[in-house]
Write a protein that holds these residues in place. Structure first.
Motif, PDB file in Angstrom:
ATOM      1  N   ALA A 112       3.197  -8.877  -0.905  1.00 39.60           N
ATOM      2  CA  ALA A 112       1.952  -8.172  -0.581  1.00 39.60           C
ATOM      3  C   ALA A 112       1.432  -7.388  -1.773  1.00 39.60           C
ATOM      4  O   ALA A 112       0.226  -7.389  -2.049  1.00 39.60           O
ATOM      5  CB  ALA A 112       2.178  -7.242   0.616  1.00 39.60           C
ATOM      6  N   LEU A 134      -0.209  -9.622  -4.236  1.00 37.25           N
ATOM      7  CA  LEU A 134      -1.566  -9.975  -3.819  1.00 37.25           C
ATOM      8  C   LEU A 134      -2.544  -8.825  -4.046  1.00 37.25           C
ATOM      9  O   LEU A 134      -3.717  -9.050  -4.375  1.00 37.25           O
ATOM     10  CB  LEU A 134      -1.564 -10.378  -2.340  1.00 37.25           C
ATOM     11  CG  LEU A 134      -0.880 -11.710  -2.021  1.00 37.25           C
ATOM     12  CD1 LEU A 134      -0.839 -11.940  -0.517  1.00 37.25           C
ATOM     13  CD2 LEU A 134      -1.596 -12.869  -2.713  1.00 37.25           C
ATOM     14  N   HIS A 190      -4.027  -8.582   3.025  1.00 35.65           N
ATOM     15  CA  HIS A 190      -2.947  -8.009   2.219  1.00 35.65           C
ATOM     16  C   HIS A 190      -2.699  -6.530   2.529  1.00 35.65           C
ATOM     17  O   HIS A 190      -1.546  -6.112   2.697  1.00 35.65           O
ATOM     18  CB  HIS A 190      -3.154  -8.259   0.717  1.00 35.65           C
ATOM     19  CG  HIS A 190      -4.224  -7.450   0.074  1.00 35.65           C
ATOM     20  ND1 HIS A 190      -5.304  -6.954   0.738  1.00 35.65           N
ATOM     21  CD2 HIS A 190      -4.371  -7.042  -1.211  1.00 35.65           C
ATOM     22  CE1 HIS A 190      -6.079  -6.287  -0.119  1.00 35.65           C
ATOM     23  NE2 HIS A 190      -5.524  -6.320  -1.303  1.00 35.65           N
TER      24      HIS A 190
END
Length: 367
Positions: free
Chosen positions: A41, A44, A72
């Protein structure tokens, strides 16, 4: 080290950083699945910030950007809510709330303000702890969400109530920028959902059938985003503006709150379905995601000032690939142990000297 000392350390370090460990999970044990998900995450997050200057010249990058922003931060917030289930406003938890969120917020809010002055992005911006700058909004929001955890655990219908709060926030442009409350309230349902989840819920999305379905769902999401880029704004997924501020009718706000919540949950499920459950080479980096999150912003912001996006080739497909890889490598490096040791004093300060021991800790020390 004595058994009593080990027990005391377990009490005082529970919930270090942005986590509060579930009561059923031993303090010294980490779940590879959640560390993997947190690392992916934050990668991203960094890639999304790196793509931002490339959106105007590429519909494909804009579509990817919209999809990433749809899930995200919701994924990050849901996991943060899940690890906040044990927050009970006890002295130890409150101490970690102050040292793990409030103090880093003050430090990085000040640092980002000085950095934006130095890079001439906002040369006259005053240092204000009430107006979160860039990435620091998440620290302020998580502080508020976690502080209200006992309340959400006692409400009869916590998720519907949180959704109503988020929907009403979109109708109120007068909320303003104080502590970025607009974004805090609109993202609230994701945190509350995390509080409600249990291990079995995560096991459901990690089944093989869900992983198989996730592939066409993500492909469809990209196709829809590519179609939507010239037709609508993706700002609804940022959750930082009211409907009026997005030049939309008031009734759009509550409707889009529900629509984006549904879309985000589907994409979060797809993301979690493909997060590895076993230990991988990047699993240990999951413990340092707060470092990567807070520190990569200086490079993301400075890259525009330093002219890294000026060459024409950067805005071509090969340039977008290079920027993506560079962002992933940067945030990965910032999550490593050497970086964590270097910045621990400001990201995860102990500050035991500033607090009195509560009665329980004193009893543990005395045995």
């Amino acid at each position: 080290m004595s058994e009593h000392t080990l027990r005391l350390r377990a009490v005082t370090t529970a919930g270090t950083g942005t986590e509060e460990r579930p009561a059923a999970q031993p303090a010294a044990r980490r779940d590879s699945f959640f560390d993997n998900a947190k690392y992916l995450a934050v990668v991203l997050v960094a890639i999304g910030h790196a793509w931002e200057p490339l959106r105007d010249g590429s519909r494909t990058v804009s579509a990817l950007y919209m999809v990433v922003y749809a899930f995200h931060m919701p994924a990050f917030i849901i996991v943060s809510g899940y690890f906040s289930r044990s927050f009970d406003a006890s002295p130890g938890r409150l101490r970690r709330l102050l040292t793990g969120l409030a103090l880093p917020y003050v430090v990085f809010e000040t640092a980002y303000t000085l950095f934006t002055r130095w890079t001439d992005q906002e040369p006259d911006r005053p240092i204000s702890l009430l107006d979160p700058l860039y990435l620091t909004w998440f620290l302020a929001a998580l502080f508020i969400w976690r502080l209200t955890t006992p309340l959400w655990q006692r409400v009869r219908w916590p998720l519907p109530v949180a959704l109503v709060v988020a929907m009403l926030a979109t109708l109120s442009p007068s909320i303003g920028n104080d502590l970025d409350l607009q974004r805090t309230l609109q993202f609230l349902p994701y945190f509350v959902l995390g509080l409600l989840l249990r291990p079995e819920h995560f096991r459901l999305v990690r089944r093989r059938a869900v992983r198989v379905v996730a592939v066409p769902v993500l492909a469809a999401a990209l196709a829809v985003a590519y179609w939507a880029v010239p037709r609508m704004t993706g700002a609804w997924f940022y959750h930082r503006d009211s409907a009026a501020e997005l030049d939309a009718p008031a009734w759009y706000g509550p409707l889009m709150t529900l629509a984006t919540f549904g879309c985000s949950l589907v994409l979060v499920a797809c993301f979690l379905a493909w997060a590895p459950g076993r230990r991988a080479w990047f699993t240990a980096l999951g413990a340092g995601t707060l470092y990567g999150y807070l520190l990569h912003g200086f490079v993301a912001q400075g890259s525009k000032f330093w002219g890294w996006y000026d060459p024409a080739w950067v805005h071509r497909p090969v340039g977008a690939l290079v920027v993506t890889a560079a962002a992933a490598l940067l945030v990965t490096a910032l999550c490593t142990s050497p970086v964590r040791r270097l910045f621990r004093s400001v990201v995860e300060p102990e500050m035991a000297w500033a607090f009195r021991r509560d009665g329980h800790e004193q009893r543990v020390v005395r045995g």
